[in-house]
Design an enzyme around this catalytic site. Structure first.
Site, PDB file in Angstrom:
ATOM      1  N   ARG A  85       0.851  -1.188   0.000  1.00  0.00           N
ATOM      2  CA  ARG A  85       0.000   0.000   0.000  1.00  0.00           C
ATOM      3  C   ARG A  85       0.889   1.242   0.000  1.00  0.00           C
ATOM      4  O   ARG A  85       1.911   1.275   0.698  1.00  0.00           O
ATOM      5  CB  ARG A  85      -0.906   0.012   1.230  1.00  0.00           C
ATOM      6  CG  ARG A  85      -1.869   1.196   1.254  1.00  0.00           C
ATOM      7  CD  ARG A  85      -2.713   1.191   2.508  1.00  0.00           C
ATOM      8  NE  ARG A  85      -3.546   2.389   2.571  1.00  0.00           N
ATOM      9  CZ  ARG A  85      -4.285   2.734   3.627  1.00  0.00           C
ATOM     10  NH1 ARG A  85      -4.295   1.962   4.707  1.00  0.00           N
ATOM     11  NH2 ARG A  85      -4.998   3.840   3.600  1.00  0.00           N
ATOM     12  N   HIS A  86       0.509   2.239  -0.786  1.00  0.00           N
ATOM     13  CA  HIS A  86       1.317   3.452  -0.870  1.00  0.00           C
ATOM     14  C   HIS A  86       1.552   4.067   0.509  1.00  0.00           C
ATOM     15  O   HIS A  86       0.763   3.911   1.439  1.00  0.00           O
ATOM     16  CB  HIS A  86       0.649   4.489  -1.783  1.00  0.00           C
ATOM     17  CG  HIS A  86      -0.647   5.021  -1.267  1.00  0.00           C
ATOM     18  ND1 HIS A  86      -0.723   5.995  -0.293  1.00  0.00           N
ATOM     19  CD2 HIS A  86      -1.921   4.724  -1.592  1.00  0.00           C
ATOM     20  CE1 HIS A  86      -1.984   6.272  -0.040  1.00  0.00           C
ATOM     21  NE2 HIS A  86      -2.743   5.515  -0.802  1.00  0.00           N
ATOM     22  N   ARG A 104       0.699   8.619  -6.087  1.00  0.00           N
ATOM     23  CA  ARG A 104       1.129   8.217  -4.750  1.00  0.00           C
ATOM     24  C   ARG A 104       1.505   6.734  -4.721  1.00  0.00           C
ATOM     25  O   ARG A 104       2.422   6.330  -4.003  1.00  0.00           O
ATOM     26  CB  ARG A 104       0.067   8.552  -3.703  1.00  0.00           C
ATOM     27  CG  ARG A 104      -1.295   7.897  -3.877  1.00  0.00           C
ATOM     28  CD  ARG A 104      -2.295   8.560  -2.932  1.00  0.00           C
ATOM     29  NE  ARG A 104      -3.620   7.942  -2.880  1.00  0.00           N
ATOM     30  CZ  ARG A 104      -4.617   8.227  -3.705  1.00  0.00           C
ATOM     31  NH1 ARG A 104      -4.451   9.134  -4.668  1.00  0.00           N
ATOM     32  NH2 ARG A 104      -5.793   7.633  -3.561  1.00  0.00           N
ATOM     33  N   GLU A 148      -7.470   3.503  -6.222  1.00  0.00           N
ATOM     34  CA  GLU A 148      -8.231   3.476  -4.974  1.00  0.00           C
ATOM     35  C   GLU A 148      -9.729   3.510  -5.275  1.00  0.00           C
ATOM     36  O   GLU A 148     -10.150   3.909  -6.372  1.00  0.00           O
ATOM     37  CB  GLU A 148      -7.826   4.694  -4.113  1.00  0.00           C
ATOM     38  CG  GLU A 148      -8.563   4.867  -2.800  1.00  0.00           C
ATOM     39  CD  GLU A 148      -8.433   3.679  -1.872  1.00  0.00           C
ATOM     40  OE1 GLU A 148      -9.003   2.612  -2.191  1.00  0.00           O
ATOM     41  OE2 GLU A 148      -7.792   3.829  -0.807  1.00  0.00           O
ATOM     42  N   HIS A 153      -3.407   0.622  -3.481  1.00  0.00           N
ATOM     43  CA  HIS A 153      -4.136   1.403  -2.488  1.00  0.00           C
ATOM     44  C   HIS A 153      -4.863   0.487  -1.507  1.00  0.00           C
ATOM     45  O   HIS A 153      -5.060  -0.699  -1.781  1.00  0.00           O
ATOM     46  CB  HIS A 153      -5.131   2.319  -3.196  1.00  0.00           C
ATOM     47  CG  HIS A 153      -4.500   3.149  -4.264  1.00  0.00           C
ATOM     48  ND1 HIS A 153      -4.057   4.435  -4.036  1.00  0.00           N
ATOM     49  CD2 HIS A 153      -4.200   2.862  -5.555  1.00  0.00           C
ATOM     50  CE1 HIS A 153      -3.517   4.905  -5.149  1.00  0.00           C
ATOM     51  NE2 HIS A 153      -3.585   3.974  -6.083  1.00  0.00           N
TER      52      HIS A 153
END
Length: 235
Positions: free
Chosen positions: A8-9, A60, A87, A188
């Site tokens: 996950r970022h 991101r 996301e 995400h």
């Protein structure tokens, strides 16, 4: 057995500001940059390497992938990007402060929008600038034939997100794993939860309890023929 790594970022600027982010293309915060680099250092220390990486079309996640791979010295591997790994789209909540939203609609209602698997937030209208169909990034993808105007969400719940992630995973990612490739997916919270839901055959009721922390590599050990989960853990 083969290992798949989900990442996950790192913390974004809007995570830091407590805003609903969704498809808004925001930068990593300084902490998020460090989280991404630390993920790469942790992977390198454990001897991980990758043959291919997948990410969304949001910077991101892209930058998290790039920072992590740079720490590993693996910047030259093939990388693929898809809106299907974006996301979840938060509809009319996107860009709003989470605490202010709870005051406006009530904490219980906002909690339902955030945490239920099948209740989407209030939808955008197609004249809203937050609708992807009005944004240049997605107009370009439509022009390239990589998505359609109908693919641009007005709002999404987790189940909606899972429905768009699944075909991409099945058609693009799973064949790489079954071919013996070492795969990194940098995406995400909700698109990764969708993948976790598929891999672990979870029900909607089970997945809502799953949280994936920012910047912590989640490793799945899979049977490379069936993709059945043999083990999982965070580094």
């Amino acid at each position: 057995m083969i290992k798949l790594v989900l990442l996950r970022h790192g913390q974004s600027e809007w995570n830091l500001s407590n805003l609903f982010t969704g498809w808004t293309d925001v930068e990593l915060s300084p902490k998020g940059v460090e989280e991404a680099k630390e993920a790469g250092r942790a992977l390198k220390a454990k001897g991980y390497s990758f043959d291919v990486a997948f990410s969304s079309v949001l910077k991101r996640a892209n930058n998290t992938m790039n920072f992590a791979l740079a720490e590993m010295g693996e910047t030259n591997i093939p990388k693929f990007f898809s809106w299907r790994l974006n996301e979840r789209h938060y509809g009319a909540l996107q860009g709003l402060n989470k605490a202010d939203s709870a005051k406006k609609w009530g904490e219980e209602q906002v909690h339902i929008w955030r945490r239920s698997a099948d209740v989407p937030p209030l939808a955008l209208t197609k004249d809203d600038e937050r609708w992807p169909g009005n944004q240049e990034k997605y107009k370009e993808l439509i022009a390239k034939g990589e998505m359609t105007l109908e693919d641009c969400p007005l709002t999404e719940c987790l189940i909606d997100t899972a429905k768009r992630v699944k075909p991409y995973f099945d058609e693009k990612i799973a064949p790489e794993i079954k071919a013996g490739k070492k795969v990194l997916i940098a995406a995400h919270g909700n698109s990764l939860r969708a993948i976790v839901m598929m891999l672990e055959h979870m029900t909607p009721e089970q997945i809502i309890a799953v949280e994936i922390p920012t910047g912590k590599p989640l490793v799945y050990e899979l049977d490379e023929k069936t993709l059945e989960v043999l083990n999982k853990y965070y580094l």
